[in-house]
Design an enzyme around this catalytic site. Structure first.
Site, PDB file in Angstrom:
ATOM      1  N   TYR A  81       4.956   3.572  -3.013  1.00  0.00           N
ATOM      2  CA  TYR A  81       4.933   4.925  -3.614  1.00  0.00           C
ATOM      3  C   TYR A  81       6.350   5.504  -3.599  1.00  0.00           C
ATOM      4  O   TYR A  81       6.690   6.320  -2.727  1.00  0.00           O
ATOM      5  CB  TYR A  81       4.003   5.842  -2.818  1.00  0.00           C
ATOM      6  CG  TYR A  81       2.591   5.323  -2.619  1.00  0.00           C
ATOM      7  CD1 TYR A  81       1.645   5.401  -3.644  1.00  0.00           C
ATOM      8  CD2 TYR A  81       2.197   4.765  -1.406  1.00  0.00           C
ATOM      9  CE1 TYR A  81       0.349   4.935  -3.460  1.00  0.00           C
ATOM     10  CE2 TYR A  81       0.903   4.299  -1.211  1.00  0.00           C
ATOM     11  CZ  TYR A  81      -0.015   4.393  -2.235  1.00  0.00           C
ATOM     12  OH  TYR A  81      -1.292   3.936  -2.048  1.00  0.00           O
ATOM     13  N   TRP A  97       5.113  12.711  -3.911  1.00  0.00           N
ATOM     14  CA  TRP A  97       3.681  13.001  -4.110  1.00  0.00           C
ATOM     15  C   TRP A  97       3.367  14.367  -3.525  1.00  0.00           C
ATOM     16  O   TRP A  97       3.908  14.741  -2.467  1.00  0.00           O
ATOM     17  CB  TRP A  97       2.821  11.937  -3.416  1.00  0.00           C
ATOM     18  CG  TRP A  97       2.248  10.902  -4.335  1.00  0.00           C
ATOM     19  CD1 TRP A  97       0.987  10.878  -4.852  1.00  0.00           C
ATOM     20  CD2 TRP A  97       2.899   9.736  -4.856  1.00  0.00           C
ATOM     21  NE1 TRP A  97       0.818   9.770  -5.663  1.00  0.00           N
ATOM     22  CE2 TRP A  97       1.977   9.053  -5.681  1.00  0.00           C
ATOM     23  CE3 TRP A  97       4.178   9.198  -4.718  1.00  0.00           C
ATOM     24  CZ2 TRP A  97       2.277   7.880  -6.348  1.00  0.00           C
ATOM     25  CZ3 TRP A  97       4.486   8.027  -5.380  1.00  0.00           C
ATOM     26  CH2 TRP A  97       3.547   7.378  -6.191  1.00  0.00           C
ATOM     27  N   TRP A 108       0.463  16.166  -2.177  1.00  0.00           N
ATOM     28  CA  TRP A 108      -0.105  16.506  -0.857  1.00  0.00           C
ATOM     29  C   TRP A 108       0.598  15.739   0.250  1.00  0.00           C
ATOM     30  O   TRP A 108       0.657  16.203   1.388  1.00  0.00           O
ATOM     31  CB  TRP A 108      -1.623  16.434  -0.813  1.00  0.00           C
ATOM     32  CG  TRP A 108      -2.350  15.131  -0.830  1.00  0.00           C
ATOM     33  CD1 TRP A 108      -1.992  13.984  -1.454  1.00  0.00           C
ATOM     34  CD2 TRP A 108      -3.607  14.853  -0.175  1.00  0.00           C
ATOM     35  NE1 TRP A 108      -2.941  13.013  -1.251  1.00  0.00           N
ATOM     36  CE2 TRP A 108      -3.951  13.520  -0.471  1.00  0.00           C
ATOM     37  CE3 TRP A 108      -4.485  15.587   0.601  1.00  0.00           C
ATOM     38  CZ2 TRP A 108      -5.124  12.912  -0.009  1.00  0.00           C
ATOM     39  CZ3 TRP A 108      -5.665  14.988   1.061  1.00  0.00           C
ATOM     40  CH2 TRP A 108      -5.966  13.673   0.761  1.00  0.00           C
ATOM     41  N   ASP A 109       1.185  14.580  -0.089  1.00  0.00           N
ATOM     42  CA  ASP A 109       2.010  13.899   0.916  1.00  0.00           C
ATOM     43  C   ASP A 109       3.135  14.820   1.386  1.00  0.00           C
ATOM     44  O   ASP A 109       3.413  14.932   2.584  1.00  0.00           O
ATOM     45  CB  ASP A 109       2.632  12.620   0.337  1.00  0.00           C
ATOM     46  CG  ASP A 109       1.589  11.546   0.071  1.00  0.00           C
ATOM     47  OD1 ASP A 109       0.836  11.688  -0.904  1.00  0.00           O
ATOM     48  OD2 ASP A 109       1.527  10.571   0.849  1.00  0.00           O
ATOM     49  N   TYR A 143       6.441   0.999  -9.364  1.00  0.00           N
ATOM     50  CA  TYR A 143       5.166   1.714  -9.373  1.00  0.00           C
ATOM     51  C   TYR A 143       4.603   1.772 -10.788  1.00  0.00           C
ATOM     52  O   TYR A 143       5.340   1.976 -11.755  1.00  0.00           O
ATOM     53  CB  TYR A 143       5.343   3.144  -8.849  1.00  0.00           C
ATOM     54  CG  TYR A 143       4.048   3.920  -8.825  1.00  0.00           C
ATOM     55  CD1 TYR A 143       3.138   3.750  -7.796  1.00  0.00           C
ATOM     56  CD2 TYR A 143       3.726   4.802  -9.863  1.00  0.00           C
ATOM     57  CE1 TYR A 143       1.939   4.443  -7.790  1.00  0.00           C
ATOM     58  CE2 TYR A 143       2.518   5.498  -9.869  1.00  0.00           C
ATOM     59  CZ  TYR A 143       1.632   5.312  -8.820  1.00  0.00           C
ATOM     60  OH  TYR A 143       0.446   5.993  -8.823  1.00  0.00           O
ATOM     61  N   GLN A 199      -3.242  17.450  -7.117  1.00  0.00           N
ATOM     62  CA  GLN A 199      -3.768  16.813  -5.906  1.00  0.00           C
ATOM     63  C   GLN A 199      -4.308  17.891  -4.974  1.00  0.00           C
ATOM     64  O   GLN A 199      -4.100  19.084  -5.231  1.00  0.00           O
ATOM     65  CB  GLN A 199      -2.651  16.003  -5.210  1.00  0.00           C
ATOM     66  CG  GLN A 199      -2.938  14.516  -5.246  1.00  0.00           C
ATOM     67  CD  GLN A 199      -1.878  13.656  -4.614  1.00  0.00           C
ATOM     68  OE1 GLN A 199      -0.800  14.098  -4.260  1.00  0.00           O
ATOM     69  NE2 GLN A 199      -2.192  12.378  -4.490  1.00  0.00           N
ATOM     70  N   ASP A 203      -8.845   8.150  -3.872  1.00  0.00           N
ATOM     71  CA  ASP A 203      -8.907   7.462  -5.157  1.00  0.00           C
ATOM     72  C   ASP A 203     -10.188   6.666  -5.428  1.00  0.00           C
ATOM     73  O   ASP A 203     -10.797   6.812  -6.472  1.00  0.00           O
ATOM     74  CB  ASP A 203      -7.731   6.493  -5.282  1.00  0.00           C
ATOM     75  CG  ASP A 203      -6.371   7.154  -5.074  1.00  0.00           C
ATOM     76  OD1 ASP A 203      -6.309   8.331  -4.679  1.00  0.00           O
ATOM     77  OD2 ASP A 203      -5.364   6.480  -5.310  1.00  0.00           O
ATOM     78  N   TRP A 206     -10.293   3.993   0.451  1.00  0.00           N
ATOM     79  CA  TRP A 206     -11.138   5.148   0.800  1.00  0.00           C
ATOM     80  C   TRP A 206     -12.618   4.764   0.894  1.00  0.00           C
ATOM     81  O   TRP A 206     -13.492   5.607   0.775  1.00  0.00           O
ATOM     82  CB  TRP A 206     -10.937   6.272  -0.225  1.00  0.00           C
ATOM     83  CG  TRP A 206      -9.561   6.865  -0.125  1.00  0.00           C
ATOM     84  CD1 TRP A 206      -8.451   6.486  -0.829  1.00  0.00           C
ATOM     85  CD2 TRP A 206      -9.119   7.917   0.754  1.00  0.00           C
ATOM     86  NE1 TRP A 206      -7.359   7.232  -0.441  1.00  0.00           N
ATOM     87  CE2 TRP A 206      -7.735   8.129   0.516  1.00  0.00           C
ATOM     88  CE3 TRP A 206      -9.753   8.710   1.714  1.00  0.00           C
ATOM     89  CZ2 TRP A 206      -6.982   9.088   1.198  1.00  0.00           C
ATOM     90  CZ3 TRP A 206      -9.007   9.666   2.390  1.00  0.00           C
ATOM     91  CH2 TRP A 206      -7.638   9.843   2.131  1.00  0.00           C
ATOM     92  N   GLU A 255      -0.547   3.297   6.418  1.00  0.00           N
ATOM     93  CA  GLU A 255      -1.170   4.171   5.426  1.00  0.00           C
ATOM     94  C   GLU A 255      -2.554   4.589   5.931  1.00  0.00           C
ATOM     95  O   GLU A 255      -2.927   5.759   5.864  1.00  0.00           O
ATOM     96  CB  GLU A 255      -1.276   3.420   4.085  1.00  0.00           C
ATOM     97  CG  GLU A 255      -1.829   4.256   2.954  1.00  0.00           C
ATOM     98  CD  GLU A 255      -1.704   3.560   1.604  1.00  0.00           C
ATOM     99  OE1 GLU A 255      -1.308   2.377   1.566  1.00  0.00           O
ATOM    100  OE2 GLU A 255      -2.010   4.199   0.580  1.00  0.00           O
TER     101      GLU A 255
END
Ligand code: DGY
Length: 417
Positions: free
Chosen positions: A28, A32, A34-35, A80, A100, A161, A348, A391
């Protein structure tokens, strides 16, 4: 904990690209949304100036209508897919066209409270209208019917996701026109830890749909083939509205405070629509069919963080915590381990995510459920200490899932030590 703290700082330093932090340099390589909010919370533990900068950089990519994109492509990187040409936002900087989970206002409050000095108050004052515009955008574009829930139009927007919550709603997406493309994620990571080809086809079909509208968010909200009221985003926005209200009151912004109170009242009145009485859990709901997802996921435990206090629903939710804790070594799996679709390292559909644990643990502590709050926090720190700043993690054996040297995992270690 000194070693963990210095290792976490070293990751944020290595992933710093000058004013913003990439989630992970390989998988990534951009900013990003919310990161960065979680990264700001991590930076705030030792460098408040840098924490403010992280949020300010993100909001420099805000669109005129208040929208804040989920990816900002500040610099080119071929590693990416889909990159800026696929999104075709037409903006400067180039961005994606979806958002997000809105953690930014919560992060701003956390950063502010670490060091409430006049210098930082000026930075909070400058950021406040941008945060306000983002929350108004959510009200107008992601809850057009005023139901008090966040309607998402893309699984990537939820941040979760490939949650099975999106499987049935995704069946309505026509993928016949997607065409050929080359994924980059499975070049970096084991495909067993990533979404399937069908899921990627759906992600791409939705990007193509949004792009074809010229990223007209009002139209997307009406016409997207994927419109799901997401429990995660709805809870996170409700929490963020409460945090933004606290900041509005602090800054003496009476008009905005009233607006935020109205947004909170709408959510409090409407969010019960996401309660699944049959399964006795919070879950997402398809806006097109009205169907409950029926899944207990880690988002089902964000009601405490959202500030919802309902004795019956809380007791039922805590009963799920107890049951799940009896099935896995580490809380909180992203999918109920008793679900037949549970996969302990697939993204997820099973793994534990440190940032979700931070929200769950924070909410449980605020609601006075100290035993579970302590376990969620300790499990997170044990995972990080044993397996590294991954992660995500297998809830069964603590094994790694996804990329390593992950910024938001480092941030949670800093916030919680
Ligand atoms: C990805 O590419 O996997 C990201 O989660 C999209 O935001």
């Amino acid at each position: 904990m000194a070693d963990l703290t210095s290792a976490a700082r070293a990751i944020l330093t290595a992933n710093d690209r000058g004013g913003y932090t990439v989630p992970n340099g390989t998988v990534y390589p951009f900013q990003w949304n919310w990161d960065s909010a979680f990264v700001a919370i991590g930076f705030a533990a030792y460098d408040v100036d840098r924490a403010w900068t992280e949020l300010e950089t993100l909001f420099r990519a805000q669109w005129a209508d208040g929208f804040v994109p989920h990816i900002v492509f500040w610099k080119d990187d071929d590693g990416y897919f889909p990159g800026p040409d696929v999104w075709a936002s037409g903006t400067d900087p180039r961005t994606s066209g979806i958002t997000q989970p809105p953690v930014a206002a919560t992060a701003a409050r956390q950063v502010w409270e670490r060091s409430p000095t006049p210098e930082y108050r000026a930075r909070l004052e400058a950021l406040f209208p941008r945060l306000m515009a983002y929350h108004r955008w959510f009200r107008d574009m992601r809850d057009p019917e005023g139901r008090g829930v966040v309607v998402t139009v893309h699984p990537w927007e939820t941040g979760r996701d490939n949650s099975p919550e999106w499987d049935a709603p995704g069946d309505l997406i026509d993928v016949s026109g997607v065409g050929d493309y080359t994924r980059r994620d499975t070049g970096h990571l084991d495909h067993k830890m990533r979404p399937t080809k069908l899921e990627y086809d759906r992600y791409l079909a939705l990007v193509q749909f949004g792009r074809a509208t010229g990223w007209d968010h009002a139209r997307i909200a009406r016409e997207s083939p994927f419109r799901v009221a997401d429990t995660g985003m709805s809870m996170i926005l409700l929490r963020a509205n409460r945090d933004l209200l606290a900041l509005a009151e602090l800054l003496g912004k009476g008009v905005e405070a009233d607006e935020l109170r109205a947004m909170i009242a709408t959510s409090e009145a409407g969010i019960g629509w996401l309660w699944n009485a049959e399964k006795q859990c919070w879950n997402s709901r398809d806006m097109i069919t009205g169907a409950h997802s029926g899944f207990v996921t880690s988002a089902s435990f964000l009601s405490f963080y959202a500030g919802i206090r309902d004795a019956g629903k809380d007791a039922a939710t805590l009963a799920h915590v107890e049951r799940i804790a009896g099935r896995v070594r580490y809380l909180m799996p992203s999918l109920d381990p008793e679900d037949p679709g549970f996969q302990m390292v697939r993204y997820w559909r099973g793994p534990v995510w440190a940032v979700v644990n931070w929200m769950i643990g924070t909410g449980l502590a605020e609601a006075g459920h100290d035993r579970w709050a302590a376990k969620v926090r300790q499990d997170t720190l044990d995972l990080i200490a044993t397996t590294g700043f991954m992660e995500a993690y297998s809830p069964v054996d603590g094994g790694a899932s996804g990329g390593d040297d992950f910024s938001w995992t480092a941030a949670i270690a800093l916030a919680w030590t």
